[in-house]
Every structure is written in structure tokens, then in C-alpha cells.
Design a protein around this motif. Structure first.
Motif, mmCIF file in Angstrom:
data_model
loop_
_atom_site.group_PDB
_atom_site.id
_atom_site.type_symbol
_atom_site.label_atom_id
_atom_site.label_comp_id
_atom_site.label_asym_id
_atom_site.label_seq_id
_atom_site.Cartn_x
_atom_site.Cartn_y
_atom_site.Cartn_z
ATOM 1 N N MET A 1 17.351 1.338 6.982
ATOM 2 C CA MET A 1 17.073 1.071 6.174
ATOM 3 C C MET A 1 15.942 0.764 5.501
ATOM 4 O O MET A 1 14.862 0.568 5.788
ATOM 5 N N LYS A 2 15.105 2.074 4.362
ATOM 6 C CA LYS A 2 14.037 2.058 3.601
ATOM 7 C C LYS A 2 13.612 2.076 2.808
ATOM 8 O O LYS A 2 14.323 2.323 1.408
ATOM 9 N N LEU A 3 12.753 1.115 2.169
ATOM 10 C CA LEU A 3 12.761 0.631 1.060
ATOM 11 C C LEU A 3 11.263 1.129 1.290
ATOM 12 O O LEU A 3 10.173 0.680 1.245
ATOM 13 N N GLU A 4 10.596 1.746 -0.568
ATOM 14 C CA GLU A 4 9.442 2.294 -0.813
ATOM 15 C C GLU A 4 9.002 1.332 -2.309
ATOM 16 O O GLU A 4 9.701 1.453 -3.613
ATOM 17 N N GLN A 5 8.234 0.364 -2.191
ATOM 18 C CA GLN A 5 7.644 -0.320 -3.231
ATOM 19 C C GLN A 5 6.066 -0.315 -3.870
ATOM 20 O O GLN A 5 5.727 -0.473 -3.222
ATOM 21 N N SER A 6 6.509 -1.324 -4.850
ATOM 22 C CA SER A 6 4.271 -0.732 -5.372
ATOM 23 C C SER A 6 4.610 -1.834 -6.655
ATOM 24 O O SER A 6 5.622 -2.442 -6.537
ATOM 25 N N PHE A 7 3.564 -2.706 -6.505
ATOM 26 C CA PHE A 7 2.735 -4.056 -7.812
ATOM 27 C C PHE A 7 1.617 -3.716 -7.785
ATOM 28 O O PHE A 7 0.929 -2.765 -7.137
ATOM 29 N N THR A 8 1.362 -4.042 -8.503
ATOM 30 C CA THR A 8 0.243 -4.299 -9.075
ATOM 31 C C THR A 8 -0.287 -5.667 -9.211
ATOM 32 O O THR A 8 0.145 -6.681 -9.252
ATOM 33 N N VAL A 9 -1.842 -5.763 -8.771
ATOM 34 C CA VAL A 9 -2.562 -7.601 -9.066
ATOM 35 C C VAL A 9 -3.969 -7.439 -10.336
ATOM 36 O O VAL A 9 -4.618 -6.000 -9.700
ATOM 37 N N SER A 10 -4.084 -8.168 -10.336
ATOM 38 C CA SER A 10 -5.262 -7.918 -11.639
ATOM 39 C C SER A 10 -6.483 -8.618 -10.887
ATOM 40 O O SER A 10 -6.872 -9.656 -10.814
ATOM 41 N N ALA A 11 -6.488 -8.505 -9.433
ATOM 42 C CA ALA A 11 -7.624 -8.417 -8.891
ATOM 43 C C ALA A 11 -8.736 -7.527 -8.106
ATOM 44 O O ALA A 11 -8.252 -6.309 -8.688
ATOM 45 N N PRO A 12 -9.717 -7.415 -7.510
ATOM 46 C CA PRO A 12 -10.595 -6.588 -7.413
ATOM 47 C C PRO A 12 -9.402 -6.261 -5.820
ATOM 48 O O PRO A 12 -9.404 -6.925 -5.508
ATOM 49 N N VAL A 13 -9.951 -4.791 -5.483
ATOM 50 C CA VAL A 13 -8.833 -4.487 -4.143
ATOM 51 C C VAL A 13 -9.622 -5.167 -3.036
ATOM 52 O O VAL A 13 -8.841 -5.910 -1.828
ATOM 53 N N GLN A 14 -10.844 -5.593 -2.849
ATOM 54 C CA GLN A 14 -10.723 -6.566 -1.370
ATOM 55 C C GLN A 14 -10.521 -7.850 -1.289
ATOM 56 O O GLN A 14 -9.890 -8.247 -0.436
ATOM 57 N N THR A 15 -10.474 -8.756 -2.807
ATOM 58 C CA THR A 15 -10.003 -9.443 -2.794
ATOM 59 C C THR A 15 -8.734 -9.603 -2.485
ATOM 60 O O THR A 15 -7.781 -10.633 -1.609
ATOM 61 N N VAL A 16 -7.476 -8.822 -2.626
ATOM 62 C CA VAL A 16 -6.003 -8.707 -2.864
ATOM 63 C C VAL A 16 -6.537 -8.277 -1.245
ATOM 64 O O VAL A 16 -5.167 -8.941 -0.636
ATOM 65 N N TRP A 17 -6.303 -7.247 -0.742
ATOM 66 C CA TRP A 17 -7.204 -6.484 0.522
ATOM 67 C C TRP A 17 -7.186 -8.245 1.811
ATOM 68 O O TRP A 17 -6.121 -8.313 3.019
ATOM 69 N N GLU A 18 -7.619 -8.982 1.207
ATOM 70 C CA GLU A 18 -8.478 -9.914 1.658
ATOM 71 C C GLU A 18 -7.309 -11.478 1.917
ATOM 72 O O GLU A 18 -6.573 -11.767 3.276
ATOM 73 N N ALA A 19 -6.769 -11.325 1.209
ATOM 74 C CA ALA A 19 -5.165 -11.741 0.634
ATOM 75 C C ALA A 19 -3.826 -11.504 1.425
ATOM 76 O O ALA A 19 -3.462 -12.836 2.319
ATOM 77 N N LEU A 20 -3.900 -10.070 1.325
ATOM 78 C CA LEU A 20 -2.670 -9.345 1.934
ATOM 79 C C LEU A 20 -2.241 -9.896 3.475
ATOM 80 O O LEU A 20 -1.786 -9.931 4.051
ATOM 81 N N ILE A 21 -3.840 -10.172 4.464
ATOM 82 C CA ILE A 21 -4.100 -9.883 5.560
ATOM 83 C C ILE A 21 -4.695 -11.170 6.616
ATOM 84 O O ILE A 21 -4.479 -11.322 7.695
ATOM 85 N N ASP A 22 -4.222 -11.802 5.395
ATOM 86 C CA ASP A 22 -4.423 -13.770 6.023
ATOM 87 C C ASP A 22 -3.240 -13.578 5.607
ATOM 88 O O ASP A 22 -2.456 -14.957 4.674
ATOM 89 N N ILE A 23 -2.298 -13.834 6.907
ATOM 90 C CA ILE A 23 -0.781 -14.156 7.027
ATOM 91 C C ILE A 23 -0.481 -15.818 6.898
ATOM 92 O O ILE A 23 0.186 -15.605 5.829
#
Length: 200
Positions: free
Chosen positions: A1-23
Motif C-alpha cells: 500500500m502506498k500513501l502520498e502526504q504533505s504538510f507545512t511547517v512555519s519554520a525555515p527549510v534547514q531548521t525543519v530538515w535538521e529536526a526531521l533527520i534527528d530521529i
């Protein structure tokens, strides 16, 4: 099964990226999820707990960061979990893409998930319910992630956020509360009803 989803965060790209890869930092943003151990090589052990009526189903498994493209802000992860009572499990490959949100500002996160699921949680797959429930969970995750990146943003010299104390060295976060499957399903059903009334 596949899911395609998206959301937005009110923060800079680099800030969100660093949070997402910090498990260890981002896992508590997902209701019911908890990281219990970092075993090295980008692999983490953890649990996911979901309340199904009067009973609680607990899943134990691993999450491995398979590939990170820092320039393109694309992360590929593989998750695997099994019911602690041996009543099913799940496997998933998750690809997250972080980009600047051109329309509303902030950051857009696109998440593509390819998964298989068995056991108690498989009942959510009936009639497309798994997608609706996943969307509800993603909304909660996005809200928690936005709060997390705002709390983790640099403050002035000597400033502390007493309302959101962070775990210090050697300290563990509070155990994750089980996510209520009934609450998620009810919310998903309400979303469906709203969509029906919006149709012309």
C-alpha cells in the motif's frame, strides 16, 4: 500500500530538515511513538503503542536511516515493527522531501510511504480508512513538529524556555502515551463527512 502526504511547517527549510533527520528528537512528535535505543549505523530501536478500545497493542521494531541527501533535503528511511504478542506487524519505506513552500511561506514536507501491514492494525485498511487515519496522525505530527522546532530555535543569551523543558544529558523523555485508534477513526470519519457536505 502506498500513501502520498504533505504538510507545512512555519519554520525555515534547514531548521525543519535538521529536526526531521534527528530521529531521537522527532520521534516523540508522532503520537504513540518512542525511541528506546540508538544502535549505531543510523539504526534506532523503538516502540509504537496504539489503544484499540479496551485493549492496547504495542509494537516493537527498528527504524533505519537508509539514505540522506543533504543538498536536496531528501531522507529515505525503513521502518519495521512486530506486535509484542506476535499478532502481526508492519514494514515501511518512507521518503521525505523538504522544500520551501512557495505559496504560504515556511517549509513544505512531502512524505511518500510504501508499506505492508498485518494483524490488528490491518483492519484500518478497509474502505480506505488507513489513509484517513494516517492523514489524521500526520496532522498531529506536523503540529507537534512545528512546536518542537519553535521550542528548539535559538533564543537570546541565557534565555530558557521553562514551559518546554528539554531533557538534559542522560535524562529520558516521558514515556509516549498510546495513540487512541478510536479517536483517530472518529476524526477520520468526521473528515469524510465534511468532504461529503463540501461537494457541489
Amino acid at each position: 500500500m502506498k500513501l502520498e502526504q504533505s504538510f507545512t511547517v512555519s519554520a525555515p527549510v534547514q531548521t525543519v530538515w535538521e529536526a526531521l533527520i534527528d530521529i531521537e528528537r522527532v520521534a516523540p512528535c508522532l503520537p504513540g511513538a518512542e525511541v528506546t535505543e540508538a544502535v549505531g549505523d543510523g539504526t534506532y530501536k523503538g516502540t509504537f503503542t496504539v489503544k484499540l478500545g479496551p485493549t492496547t497493542a504495542a509494537y516493537a521494531g527498528t527504524l533505519k536511516m537508509d539514505d540522506l541527501d543533504g543538498a536536496a533535503h531528501v531522507a529515505t528511511m525503513h521502518a519495521r515493527g512486530t506486535d509484542k504478542r506476535g499478532q502481526g506487524g508492519a514494514n515501511a519505506t518512507i521518503v521525505s522531501r523538504v522544500t520551501e513552500d512557495a505559496e504560504g511561506g515556511g517549509t513544505r514536507v512531502d512524505v511518500d510511504t510504501d508499506f505492508t501491514i498485518t494483524g490488528k492494525l490491518a483492519r484500518f485498511g478497509r474502505g480506505g480508512m488507513i489513509q484517513d487515519v494516517a492523514n489524521r496522525m500526520l496532522k498531529e505530527f506536523a503540529a507537534n513538529l512545528e512546536e518542537e522546532v519553535q521550542v528548539g530555535a535559538p533564543a537570546g543569551p541565557g534565555a530558557e524556555d521553562a514551559a518546554h523543558p528539554q531533557a538534559g544529558p542522560g535524562e529520558r523523555r516521558a514515556p509516549a502515551k498510546p495513540v487512541s485508534a478510536f479517536r483517530l477513526m472518529l476524526g477520520a470519519l468526521l473528515d469524510r463527512i465534511r468532504r461529503l457536505f463540501r461537494r457541489p
